[in-house]
Design an enzyme around this catalytic site. Structure first.
Site, mmCIF file in Angstrom:
data_model
loop_
_atom_site.group_PDB
_atom_site.id
_atom_site.type_symbol
_atom_site.label_atom_id
_atom_site.label_comp_id
_atom_site.label_asym_id
_atom_site.label_seq_id
_atom_site.Cartn_x
_atom_site.Cartn_y
_atom_site.Cartn_z
ATOM 1 N N SER A 195 29.443 37.360 54.385
ATOM 2 C CA SER A 195 29.739 37.472 55.815
ATOM 3 C C SER A 195 29.956 38.916 56.237
ATOM 4 C CB SER A 195 30.966 36.629 56.166
ATOM 5 O OG SER A 195 32.107 37.062 55.440
ATOM 6 N N HIS A 246 39.170 46.554 44.812
ATOM 7 C CA HIS A 246 38.244 47.635 44.468
ATOM 8 C C HIS A 246 38.931 48.758 43.688
ATOM 9 C CE1 HIS A 246 34.743 46.096 46.461
ATOM 10 N NE2 HIS A 246 35.380 45.957 47.613
ATOM 11 N N TYR A 266 35.394 53.466 50.183
ATOM 12 C CA TYR A 266 35.545 52.349 51.117
ATOM 13 C C TYR A 266 36.185 52.780 52.423
ATOM 14 C CZ TYR A 266 33.531 48.726 48.306
ATOM 15 O OH TYR A 266 32.616 47.958 47.623
#
Length: 747
Positions: free
Chosen positions: A159, A424, A270
């Site tokens: 998604s 992460h 990120y």
């Protein structure tokens, strides 16, 4: 946290009629009372921006050049037939990449329509959106979704990518909406845009409400759709979560994912990725509801985040901590957008220096401001600084420390006493990296992933990301008994973090220390790293003091992963040339070939390698005669060739409760094969001493020219700048104020 009146909930308007497509939530019905969207465009690009851009494309300069380049690319794309394939492939596959190309083309064509008023651009976007409207309602969950995953997509395998599609596509729709008939708009909205928004929100509540970069993308896409489709309730849900409780949503993400210094919990890679939805949605909020003061929210956290993302780079590439692709840098589209919007809001001329390096002008109102300022030569040098970027939403979960200096080249030392960084994050408390003359010298592996290469696990993270890249031995920090920090338990790791003891930076000495007592049961780890220079001698050093205290005896391994070719050691090596064995069986050790080993005598142990930047580097370490050095190369137990071949050496001390690792990294010399000369290939360090004097730590580096570089620092947590420190060394008394000082002692 949301007590400020401009962030209080707006009362939702009339719910309207549920869509024929079966949207059960009333807020996803067409709202007959328009609160937003009366004028188009109304997201990142405004009507006033369009007026300015239309005039600018007629004038020579960077903006016209960018416009012509984009127009040429889009015109070529218009010659190809529309391709809206049924989703079939994971990342890197044809359908995945085609849908990415589609949303990028729709956005660019939408911009060109606004600037040129040429109907062909709007028609292409319209026809593509109509194709999506015909297809989307027929789609099941993606066939390549991860089994059992909570975040599957339909157009894409997850998604997250669907939300990226919506962020771009809702802007494209906003840009061409004036060209559409009511019937066309209704079909596109009810067939594609509203169903996607519903799928990403009420059908994906865990991901939408999650405080994570995935949640940021979902809330940004749905919130921007709310502005365009006249759904203020969607905006409120995007800001506050589906229940409007404030426990999730965009504002909670701004308050939780960033520290007060603008550091993003998952690390710069990120942070770069999450930056686009943060700045895009923030710009849309500012254009639609300036009374919210979104760019002032939490002491200007959006602007801080943009600046911190830039700061966490070296030679245009991001520091590759945690799950990071090492080739990502400041020219990524996310940071180009961030710098462009930040300059539009602030007018900071230092941002123009970064924009010039990025060399990408965006076709927007803020992009026009950047282009015109660069054309006028208004940029000023961007100041990269030494700084401890606090981690955690309250700034009390350690820090990511950057030490920088300019001496015979641009040097940077990255020290990571930071929090885990959620899923992460890597098990690498107190690790470090070193950079010099544009190259990574002491390295971090980053992520084990071939992004968008379908043959490599569909472009997703590889198994080796868990078995190697996240393991402690893959980093430059201490490993106890060949196990990783927190025994590889992510939940435990997320609940514990190092403590930053101190940070100090002056012209000659940049130094920081941190500790953690929870990485291993009964083991205390404390590390001090310093980057020092002496302008008189021209010497520079990275100094490392790593203290280990335990209640039981352990095997202590301190790896150092380096970039270059091994040149020399000051001790004999036993090489394994006929057959190789893995260094261990688990926790990353199974991936290391043991290439050689050596046991230096008590005193100074030196390892020298040559980097591609033409410079030599020598690691000089204090050893006690019982310390062994193990030389490794990555690649064992890697049948699919997923791991890069990288080199390192491990300093091992076995059977001890307490130990202090002391080492100095020295850049020196030059190797120039094209001009056939080599200078100072040998280290100039000939002795190393470490001792304590009260609260002071003394590191004495004896040089071959007879001089001694003596670093003295106060290890106490709180040291006033005017504190007078006095100590004796070699029969003489020395004195300095504050945290630290580098002395040059000559005979």
């Amino acid at each position: 946290m949301f007590g400020n009146s401009i962030f209080k909930e707006r009362k939702s308007l009339a719910a309207g009629v549920a869509l024929a497509a079966g949207v059960s939530a009333a807020v996803f019905a067409v709202n007959p009372l328009a609160a937003f969207g009366a004028n188009h465009p109304n997201l990142v690009i405004s009507a006033a921006d369009v007026d300015a851009m239309q005039g600018a494309v007629e004038q020579p300069g960077r903006f016209r050049t960018a416009f012509l380049r984009t127009q040429s690319a889009v015109d070529r794309a218009l010659d190809a037939p529309i391709a809206v394939p049924v989703p079939a492939d994971a990342g890197g596959g044809y359908t995945h990449e085609q849908h990415k190309k589609n949303y990028q083309l729709m956005y660019n064509a939408g911009v060109l329509y606004q600037v040129t008023e040429d109907a062909k651009y709007a028609e292409r976007v319209r026809d593509m959106l109509l194709a999506y409207a015909d297809m989307y309602s027929t789609l099941p969950l993606h066939p390549k979704r991860r089994p059992g995953a909570e975040n599957p997509g339909k157009l894409f395998w997850q998604s997250l990518n669907e939300a990226v599609w919506l962020v771009y596509t809702i802007q494209a729709y906003d840009l061409i909406r004036p060209s559409l008939t009511d019937a066309e708009a209704q079909k596109i909205e009810q067939g594609a845009l509203r169903p996607v928004a519903k799928f990403l929100s009420v059908d994906s509540p865990k991901t939408f409400n999650k405080v994570h970069n995935h949640g940021t993308w979902l809330t940004a896409g749905v919130g921007m759709a709310g502005y365009v489709l006249d759904e203020p309730e969607w905006v409120e849900q995007a800001l506050l979560d589906l229940d409007k409780s404030g426990k999730g949503g965009f504002l909670r993400q701004l308050s939780t994912l960033f520290s007060p210094d603008g550091y993003y919990n998952e690390g710069p890679y990120y942070q770069r990725y999450a930056l686009m939805p943060f700045v895009t949605f923030a710009k849309a909020i500012e254009n639609n509801e300036p009374e919210r003061g979104i760019f002032d929210y939490r002491d200007g956290i959006v602007m801080k985040a943009i600046d911190t993302t830039i700061q966490l780079s070296y030679n245009n590439l991001f520091f590759p901590i945690n799950d990071a692709i090492k080739s990502k840098g400041i020219d990524t589209s996310e940071l180009v957008l961030g710098v462009t919007i930040a300059y539009g809001e602030s007018g900071n001329p230092q941002l123009l220096d970064i924009a010039a390096k990025q060399n990408q002008i965006l076709l927007s109102g803020d992009g026009l401001k950047v282009a015109q300022a660069l054309d006028a030569g208004k940029q000023q040098p961007y100041e990269f600084k030494s700084f401890a970027f606090r981690d955690g939403k309250d700034g009390d979960e350690g820090a990511l420390v950057v030490l920088r200096q300019q001496i015979d080249g641009d040097q940077a030392l990255l020290f990571k006493p930071a929090a885990q960084g959620m899923g992460h994050g890597h098990f690498d408390k107190l690790t470090w990296q070193f950079y010099d003359r544009g190259e990574e010298i002491v390295t971090d592996y980053g992520a084990a992933r071939f992004l968008n290469v379908e043959a490599k696990n569909g472009g997703r993270y590889l198994e080796e990301n868990e078995t190697w890249a996240k393991q402690t031995v893959a980093h430059n920090t201490l490993v106890v008994d060949e196990t990783s920090h927190f025994d590889n338990n992510l939940k435990v790791a997320n609940q514990n973090h190092p403590s930053l003891l101190f940070f100090h930076a002056d012209d000659q000495v940049k130094i920081s220390a941190a500790e953690i007592n929870s990485a291993y049961p009964g083991v205390s780890l404390k590390r001090t790293l310093a980057l020092v220079n002496n302008p008189e001698s021209g010497n520079s050093f990275a100094i490392d003091v790593f203290d280990v205290e335990s209640t039981k005896k352990h095997q202590l391994d301190l790896p150092l992963h380096y970039n270059g070719q091994l040149v020399d050691t000051s001790f004999k090596l036993q090489g394994f040339t006929d057959s190789l064995k893995a260094l261990g069986t688990n926790n990353g050790f199974q991936h290391l070939w043991l290439k050689a080993r050596g046991k230096p005598e008590s005193g100074l142990a030196q390892v020298t390698w040559l980097n591609d930047n033409g410079r030599f580097y020598t690691q000089s370490s204090l050893v006690d005669g019982e310390t062994e050095l193990l030389f490794t190369e990555l690649g064992a137990n890697d049948p699919n060739f997923n791991l890069r071949s990288e080199k390192g050496f491990i300093t091992r001390r076995d059977g001890v409760k307490t130990h202090t690792f002391v080492s100095v990294l020295e850049p020196h010399g030059e190797y120039n094969p094209s001009r056939e000369f080599t200078l100072e290939a040998e280290s100039q360090v000939q002795a190393l001493q470490h001792r304590q004097a009260g609260d002071l730590e003394l590191i004495a580096i004896g040089m071959k020219d007879g001089a001694t570089q003596l670093l003295a620092y106060n290890r106490s947590s709180n040291v006033p700048e005017d504190l007078e420190n006095i100590f004796e060394y070699d029969g003489r008394q020395y004195q300095f104020s504050g945290r630290a000082k580098l002395f040059q002692i000559t005979n």
